[in-house]
Enzyme design. Structure first.
Site, PDB file in Angstrom:
ATOM      1  CB  SER A   1      -0.919   0.046   1.347  1.00  0.00           C
ATOM      2  OG  SER A   1      -0.005   0.413   2.215  1.00  0.00           O
ATOM      3  CE  LYS A   2      -1.701   6.022  -3.850  1.00  0.00           C
ATOM      4  NZ  LYS A   2      -2.871   7.218  -4.172  1.00  0.00           N
TER       5      LYS A   2
END
Ligand code: GLU
Length: 502
Positions: free
Chosen positions: A261-262
């Site tokens: 994930s970012k």
């Protein structure tokens, strides 16, 4: 399928940047196609118009090309199976949808969002898996809606979607190249919407039609699409088409094994490009996220051609692949370390020329941009930089005057007589006929010996005044590369600007 030319595709939605997971999907499709002497195609899936981002399609293709993944057919370069953008193929989908309606494999559904939501909540409450309740399935197709009611709605021009009718009591089975046999019970499959109320197909419908019409032999995509397979296979069956072979790639994970994930780091390929990573290192890194050559192989650094030669879907693992940026950084260093000097010269020169556009150098431009000078800098610095641009940024003193001197180092290295020693040694350097590392070293040693001083009393200050920093390659070689004129100018400037610390 025997004897058929292999065709694979990468089918991104143009919703913004290229995710590293997308790059891996594209790469594996490309490697497999090229290994099999087949074709790799890019198709743009823009059926969700609300998520479409202007310019994203071109950027995606350009980013892939930057990485060395050039499609044989794409919206940018055309091909025999176009158009390659789904929003330009609406007539095609409409025709096939009509066929499914006529064959009673699909039906109109006029349910409102509120109704669907209510139904969903009810099923959840009852502990059931939420599915469309088939309210609008006609009596003719085994449902309870009279055909006249459906006709009436259509005549009124009421908004509708078209759903596929999943057959009851069947099990859908297929063989995934990576996962082996997979089976789904039709009771778990929803009557998927094929056509939305805006007249656009859903991903599922459009991708099946296109995968067939574009004659793909292998579908290689992320694990998140595995659960869509039964719907897709039913569509193939409705049309009487032979489905392509499929391979679903393992998830990409953060170091803590959560889904990549970012929040835990960059996920856009563009971010890595901006940071200065080379396409070679990124491709090598991404290739290893799920694939390996097999036990016994010690090789870690691969060129694109080597990857093409060695890649196989059978060696892609099922388990999630951890995205470890340290590995990428290590690979980047390996590339710099092993890349032929003449190639690096060509990479670095444009970076330097860009820098020279906004920063003035006091050194002769024809020298510092020459092959020979850049090659010297590369040889001294290749073990010390992490990115190609660092030859110019991290080692900027090879091209630009230091604009400051490391304060801590000055404090530590300047004695009462440092400036005097530097000045005296400047005279010696000035008189040197041959400004070579060996000569400079011999003269420095000869200069300090009668004074009973250690070479270090000059070595450190000389480095600081000529480079501004307290670390770097061999001082004598660095001075030789910088050249006599630059070295003398910088020493004198240093003496002028650096006061003996109190
Ligand atoms: N458009 C889908 C995506 O964005 C493609 C999935 C597939 O390859 O079938 O990932």
């Amino acid at each position: 399928m025997v004897g058929q030319r292999v065709r694979t595709r990468f089918a991104p939605s143009p919703t913004g940047y290229l995710h590293v997971g997308g790059l891996r999907t594209a790469l594996y499709n490309y490697l497999f196609a090229k290994k099999m002497h087949g074709d790799f195609i890019i198709r743009i899936e823009d059926t969700d118009q609300s998520r479409k981002v202007e310019g994203a399609q071109r950027d995606l293709i350009k980013t892939l090309e930057w990485a060395g993944i050039v499609a044989d057919e794409s919206p940018l370069h055309g091909g025999n199976f176009g158009p390659y953008v789904q929003s330009e193929r609406l007539d095609i989908y409409a025709g096939y949808c009509q066929q499914l309606l006529d064959d009673q494999h699909a039906y109109y559904c006029f349910a409102t969002h509120e109704e669907l939501e209510e139904n969903r909540q009810l099923q959840i409450k009852q502990g059931l898996q939420p599915k469309y309740n088939r309210k609008w399935l006609s009596e003719e197709m085994g449902g309870s809606m009279p055909p006249s009611a459906i006709r009436k709605k259509l005549d009124e021009g009421a908004p509708y979607v078209i759903r596929m009718k999943v057959p009851d009591y069947v099990s859908v089975w297929f063989e995934d190249i990576i996962r082996g046999p997979v089976e789904f019970d039709s009771a778990t499959i929803d009557d998927q919407v094929l056509m939305k109320s805006d007249g656009f197909p859903t991903y599922h419908f459009a991708s099946v039609i296109d995968d067939h019409l574009m004659e793909f032999t292998h579908i290689i995509r992320g694990e998140e699409w595995l659960s869509s397979m039964p719907k897709h296979l039913l569509l193939y069956e409705f049309f009487g088409w032979e489905p392509p072979k499929v391979a679903h790639l393992p998830l990409l994970l953060n170091a803590d094994r959560s889904k990549l994930s970012k929040r835990q780091g960059d996920v856009a390929v563009e971010d890595y490009i901006r940071k200065g990573y080379s396409s070679d290192a990124i491709i090598n890194f991404v290739a290893m996220l799920g694939w390996n050559e097999g036990e016994g192989s010690q090789q870690e650094v691969y060129s694109m051609q080597q990857l093409i030669d060695k890649f196989s879907l059978e060696r892609v693992g099922k388990a999630g692949a951890v995205f470890n940026v340290d590995k990428l950084n290590w690979l980047e260093k390996q590339y710099i370390k092993n890349r032929p000097t003449e190639q690096l010269v060509e990479v670095i020169r444009p970076i330097l020329l860009d820098e020279l556009e906004c920063k003035k150098s006091l050194m002769p431009l024809e020298i510092i941009t020459s092959d020979a000078y850049l090659a010297n800098v590369i040889e001294l610095m290749r073990e010390r930089v992490g990115f190609e641009h660092e030859f110019v940024t991290f080692a900027s003193y090879f091209f630009f005057e230091p604009d400051s001197y490391d304060e801590e180092a000055v404090k530590k290295r300047w004695m009462a007589d440092t400036n005097t020693l530097l000045r005296e040694f400047t005279d010696i350097l000035y008189s040197l006929e041959e400004f070579t590392a060996g000569n400079i070293e011999a003269n420095l040693k000869e200069f300090v010996a009668p004074k009973a001083l250690k070479a270090a009393v000059l070595i450190h200050p000389l480095r600081i005044v000529t480079s501004g920093v307290s670390f770097g390659p061999s001082l004598y070689h660095m001075l030789e590369v910088l050249g006599k004129e630059t070295v003398l100018r910088r020493i004198l400037k240093g003496i002028e600007n650096i006061d003996v610390p109190a």
